[in-house]
Design a protein around this motif. Structure first.
Motif, PDB file in Angstrom:
ATOM      1  N   VAL A   1      -2.513  19.536   6.877  1.00  0.00           N
ATOM      2  CA  VAL A   1      -1.052  19.647   6.913  1.00  0.00           C
ATOM      3  C   VAL A   1      -0.470  18.289   7.311  1.00  0.00           C
ATOM      4  CG1 VAL A   1      -1.089  22.120   7.467  1.00  0.00           C
ATOM      5  CG2 VAL A   1      -0.971  20.444   9.309  1.00  0.00           C
ATOM      6  N   GLU A   2       0.739  18.009   6.844  1.00  0.00           N
ATOM      7  CA  GLU A   2       1.381  16.717   7.101  1.00  0.00           C
ATOM      8  C   GLU A   2       1.622  16.544   8.598  1.00  0.00           C
ATOM      9  OE1 GLU A   2       4.740  15.977   4.558  1.00  0.00           O
ATOM     10  OE2 GLU A   2       5.563  14.512   5.971  1.00  0.00           O
ATOM     11  N   TYR A   3       1.266  15.359   9.114  1.00  0.00           N
ATOM     12  CA  TYR A   3       1.449  15.074  10.535  1.00  0.00           C
ATOM     13  C   TYR A   3       2.494  13.980  10.762  1.00  0.00           C
ATOM     14  CZ  TYR A   3       0.380  13.819  15.366  1.00  0.00           C
ATOM     15  OH  TYR A   3       0.475  13.559  16.710  1.00  0.00           O
ATOM     16  N   GLY A   4       2.453  12.972   9.933  1.00  0.00           N
ATOM     17  CA  GLY A   4       3.387  11.853  10.108  1.00  0.00           C
ATOM     18  C   GLY A   4       3.219  10.879   8.955  1.00  0.00           C
ATOM     19  N   TYR A   5       3.799   9.689   9.127  1.00  0.00           N
ATOM     20  CA  TYR A   5       3.706   8.652   8.105  1.00  0.00           C
ATOM     21  C   TYR A   5       3.833   7.296   8.792  1.00  0.00           C
ATOM     22  CZ  TYR A   5       8.775   9.259   8.586  1.00  0.00           C
ATOM     23  OH  TYR A   5      10.043   9.378   9.100  1.00  0.00           O
ATOM     24  N   SER A   6       3.467   6.248   8.078  1.00  0.00           N
ATOM     25  CA  SER A   6       3.361   4.956   8.744  1.00  0.00           C
ATOM     26  C   SER A   6       4.380   3.911   8.295  1.00  0.00           C
ATOM     27  CB  SER A   6       1.940   4.396   8.581  1.00  0.00           C
ATOM     28  OG  SER A   6       1.569   4.391   7.222  1.00  0.00           O
ATOM     29  N   SER A   7       5.109   4.166   7.224  1.00  0.00           N
ATOM     30  CA  SER A   7       6.112   3.183   6.801  1.00  0.00           C
ATOM     31  C   SER A   7       7.465   3.519   7.411  1.00  0.00           C
ATOM     32  CB  SER A   7       6.254   3.178   5.276  1.00  0.00           C
ATOM     33  OG  SER A   7       7.504   2.592   4.921  1.00  0.00           O
ATOM     34  N   PRO A   8       8.097   2.546   8.119  1.00  0.00           N
ATOM     35  CA  PRO A   8       9.422   2.803   8.699  1.00  0.00           C
ATOM     36  C   PRO A   8      10.497   2.970   7.629  1.00  0.00           C
ATOM     37  CG  PRO A   8       8.414   0.806   9.616  1.00  0.00           C
ATOM     38  CD  PRO A   8       7.575   1.214   8.450  1.00  0.00           C
ATOM     39  N   ILE A   9      10.199   2.600   6.377  1.00  0.00           N
ATOM     40  CA  ILE A   9      11.210   2.697   5.314  1.00  0.00           C
ATOM     41  C   ILE A   9      10.795   3.702   4.238  1.00  0.00           C
ATOM     42  CG2 ILE A   9      12.178   0.390   5.691  1.00  0.00           C
ATOM     43  CD1 ILE A   9      10.430  -0.544   3.262  1.00  0.00           C
TER      44      ILE A   9
ATOM     45  N   THR B   1      -0.307   7.987  -5.986  1.00  0.00           N
ATOM     46  CA  THR B   1      -1.726   7.635  -6.030  1.00  0.00           C
ATOM     47  C   THR B   1      -1.921   6.207  -5.504  1.00  0.00           C
ATOM     48  OG1 THR B   1      -1.489   6.943  -8.296  1.00  0.00           O
ATOM     49  CG2 THR B   1      -2.265   9.194  -7.935  1.00  0.00           C
ATOM     50  N   ASP B   2      -3.187   5.864  -5.258  1.00  0.00           N
ATOM     51  CA  ASP B   2      -3.470   4.580  -4.608  1.00  0.00           C
ATOM     52  C   ASP B   2      -3.202   3.377  -5.518  1.00  0.00           C
ATOM     53  OD1 ASP B   2      -4.033   3.717  -2.065  1.00  0.00           O
ATOM     54  OD2 ASP B   2      -6.016   4.622  -2.016  1.00  0.00           O
ATOM     55  N   PHE B   3      -2.959   2.236  -4.882  1.00  0.00           N
ATOM     56  CA  PHE B   3      -2.747   0.939  -5.528  1.00  0.00           C
ATOM     57  C   PHE B   3      -1.476   0.904  -6.372  1.00  0.00           C
ATOM     58  CE2 PHE B   3      -7.312   1.393  -4.770  1.00  0.00           C
ATOM     59  CZ  PHE B   3      -7.462   0.390  -3.839  1.00  0.00           C
ATOM     60  N   SER B   4      -0.568   1.830  -6.113  1.00  0.00           N
ATOM     61  CA  SER B   4       0.735   1.793  -6.759  1.00  0.00           C
ATOM     62  C   SER B   4       1.560   0.685  -6.096  1.00  0.00           C
ATOM     63  CB  SER B   4       1.425   3.134  -6.564  1.00  0.00           C
ATOM     64  OG  SER B   4       2.817   2.968  -6.640  1.00  0.00           O
ATOM     65  N   THR B   5       2.415   0.022  -6.883  1.00  0.00           N
ATOM     66  CA  THR B   5       3.189  -1.081  -6.315  1.00  0.00           C
ATOM     67  C   THR B   5       4.172  -0.590  -5.245  1.00  0.00           C
ATOM     68  OG1 THR B   5       4.670  -0.897  -8.173  1.00  0.00           O
ATOM     69  CG2 THR B   5       3.032  -2.653  -8.276  1.00  0.00           C
ATOM     70  N   ILE B   6       4.630   0.676  -5.357  1.00  0.00           N
ATOM     71  CA  ILE B   6       5.597   1.127  -4.344  1.00  0.00           C
ATOM     72  C   ILE B   6       4.939   1.523  -3.017  1.00  0.00           C
ATOM     73  CG2 ILE B   6       7.471   1.710  -5.937  1.00  0.00           C
ATOM     74  CD1 ILE B   6       6.796   4.660  -5.461  1.00  0.00           C
ATOM     75  N   GLN B   7       3.629   1.333  -2.911  1.00  0.00           N
ATOM     76  CA  GLN B   7       3.019   1.483  -1.582  1.00  0.00           C
ATOM     77  C   GLN B   7       3.611   0.472  -0.595  1.00  0.00           C
ATOM     78  OE1 GLN B   7      -1.281   1.319  -2.153  1.00  0.00           O
ATOM     79  NE2 GLN B   7      -1.436   3.523  -1.796  1.00  0.00           N
ATOM     80  N   THR B   8       4.177  -0.600  -1.098  1.00  0.00           N
ATOM     81  CA  THR B   8       4.826  -1.573  -0.199  1.00  0.00           C
ATOM     82  C   THR B   8       6.053  -0.956   0.473  1.00  0.00           C
ATOM     83  OG1 THR B   8       6.078  -2.443  -2.056  1.00  0.00           O
ATOM     84  CG2 THR B   8       4.043  -3.604  -1.487  1.00  0.00           C
ATOM     85  N   ILE B   9       6.555   0.157  -0.075  1.00  0.00           N
ATOM     86  CA  ILE B   9       7.645   0.913   0.550  1.00  0.00           C
ATOM     87  C   ILE B   9       7.102   2.170   1.235  1.00  0.00           C
ATOM     88  CG2 ILE B   9       9.716   2.297   0.057  1.00  0.00           C
ATOM     89  CD1 ILE B   9      10.182   0.232  -2.287  1.00  0.00           C
ATOM     90  N   CYS B  10       6.158   2.832   0.564  1.00  0.00           N
ATOM     91  CA  CYS B  10       5.650   4.124   1.052  1.00  0.00           C
ATOM     92  C   CYS B  10       4.659   3.964   2.195  1.00  0.00           C
ATOM     93  CB  CYS B  10       4.992   4.874  -0.094  1.00  0.00           C
ATOM     94  SG  CYS B  10       6.152   5.162  -1.454  1.00  0.00           S
ATOM     95  N   GLY B  11       4.021   2.794   2.270  1.00  0.00           N
ATOM     96  CA  GLY B  11       2.999   2.549   3.290  1.00  0.00           C
ATOM     97  C   GLY B  11       1.640   3.019   2.831  1.00  0.00           C
ATOM     98  N   ARG B  12       0.606   2.430   3.472  1.00  0.00           N
ATOM     99  CA  ARG B  12      -0.756   2.880   3.185  1.00  0.00           C
ATOM    100  C   ARG B  12      -1.542   2.861   4.494  1.00  0.00           C
ATOM    101  NH1 ARG B  12      -4.759   5.422   2.654  1.00  0.00           N
ATOM    102  NH2 ARG B  12      -6.195   5.355   0.868  1.00  0.00           N
TER     103      ARG B  12
END
Ligand SMILES: *[C@@H]1O[C@H](CO)[C@@H](O)[C@H](O)[C@H]1NC(C)=O
Ligand SMILES: *[C@@H]1O[C@H](CO)[C@@H](O)[C@H](O)[C@H]1NC(C)=O
Ligand SMILES: *[C@@H]1O[C@H](CO)[C@@H](O)[C@H](O)[C@H]1NC(C)=O
Ligand SMILES: *[C@@H]1O[C@H](CO)[C@@H](O)[C@H](O)[C@H]1NC(C)=O
Length: 335
Positions: A70-78, A88-99
């Motif tokens: 179950v979802e606990y949290g996330y790491s990108s402030p934006i 999915t992984d290695f998407s360019t918008i991971q720079t917004i979504c966080g990894r």
């Protein structure tokens, strides 16, 4: 190359490894992948894992939602949920979504620390949810590829790695096929909010684990195929030496309850560019003083893909992988 294969086979033969057989696969919600690292909270809850869409999930072992993440949290402030969920992984918008890559709890506060590939060192409060960004740059230089962390249970000091200063997570294939050695080991002290660089020039700094008494910290070099030891205290304080030289590429390293270390090691075969060639995946267990105690073959489970973490928790061995859609649970007889 045949010499390398012979060496690896010889190494297997001499060390007569045991094999880890799969007991269970803890599946992430589809289509997510990449539980690169695992963490457990102070009550033994979890594992908690990061995923390709920037969220952190907690595995529920009992109760109504038992058997699911179950979802606990996330790491990108934006992070934008509508845009990012299901990525999915290695998407360019991971720079917004966080990894989120490395994870670890401060067991005194039950805060979850996260090494986010794009957002540096992050903290999530004891009830999960939104992140606090703790370290985004060090002395004015931005962190470009934060990778792993370990929290000292006594002091709360967080040791964390930057894989490379020259490549980002989305350039992983290029980094793996480079001769880069711009990785670093850092320490963050939550009492002062100060960050200090302990080691630099690492050939893809991957995992990090502190010793039980806090006297040293180990850092693995994926491209350097070795484990370095940085002395925090004592006569050798502020110096480093080699803890182990490997025939494969080490990823995450985790201390077990007996104060030994498990390290996930990948021996790539063949000449095609990393990370695609066939790979021999193993979990190596080292004593605190650097003796190799055990080699566990993970080929039954990770036969074609690299393993990123092997962690022992409460008598069970867990596995993480950047490419799988699940965390693996292995049979226990060999512990
Ligand atoms: C540890 O494992 C035992 C059984 O092997 C189980 O009863 C116990 O609840 C587990 N503890 C935690 C903290 O998960
Ligand atoms: C590292 O980060 C800085 C600032 O975010 C950026 O300008 C630079 O291009 C990055 N380098 C790489 C190789 O991504
Ligand atoms: C450290 O930073 C946090 C915010 O992240 C702040 O609340 C705290 O007061 C700071 N502590 C010190 C000693 O500067
Ligand atoms: C190690 O280096 C740090 C930073 O330069 C310094 O503050 C500390 O006193 C040194 N420790 C020892 C034991 O020399």
């Amino acid at each position: 190359m045949s010499i390398l294969i012979t060496l690896i086979l010889l190494f297997f033969f001499i060390c007569s490894p045991s094999a880890a057989y799969l007991l269970d696969r803890l599946q992430l919600p589809s289509p997510l992948t990449g539980p690169e690292s695992l963490a457990f909270d102070r009550n033994g809850g979890g594992p908690y894992v990061g995923s390709s869409d920037g969220r952190i999930f907690r595995y529920i072992a009992s109760g109504p939602q038992s058997g699911s993440f179950v979802e606990y949290g996330y790491s990108s402030p934006i992070r934008n949920k509508a845009m990012c969920d299901g990525l999915t992984d290695f998407s360019t918008i991971q720079t917004i979504c966080g990894r989120p890559l490395g994870l670890g709890f401060n067991h005194q506060t039950n805060e979850l620390y996260v090494a986010d590939a794009y957002f540096g060192l992050i903290k999530i409060g004891p009830n999960g949810g939104a992140p606090t960004q703790l370290v985004r740059d060090v002395q004015g230089t931005p962190l470009n590829f934060t990778n792993a962390l370990d929290v000292d249970p006594e002091t709360g000091i967080v040791y964390f790695t930057q894989a490379s200063a020259n490549y980002q997570f989305r350039d992983l294939t290029a980094l793996l096929n480079s001769g880069d050695s711009s990785g670093s080991l850092f320490m963050f002290d939550p009492r002062t909010n100060q960050t200090r660089e302990l080691l630099r020039g690492l050939a893809m700094a991957a995992g990090v684990a502190g010793s039980s008494d806090g006297s040293f910290v180990l850092v693995t070099e994926f491209l350097g195929r070795r484990i370095q030891r940085f002395w925090v205290r004592g006569d050798r304080a502020n110096t480093s030496d080699t803890f182990a030289v490997l025939l494969g590429s080490p990823d995450n390293i985790k201390r077990n309850p007996s104060n030994q270390f498990w390290v996930a090691v990948n021996s790539f075969l063949g000449l095609s560019p990393l990370p695609t060639p066939p790979v021999i995946t193993t979990g190596l267990r080292y004593s605190e003083s650097g003796f190799l105690l055990q080699i566990v073959s993970l080929l039954d489970e990770y036969g074609t893909q690299a393993v990123s973490e092997v962690q022992e928790f409460n008598g069970t061995l867990y596995g993480g992988s950047l490419y799988a859609s699940y965390a693996a649970v292995f049979t226990q007889y060999f512990l």
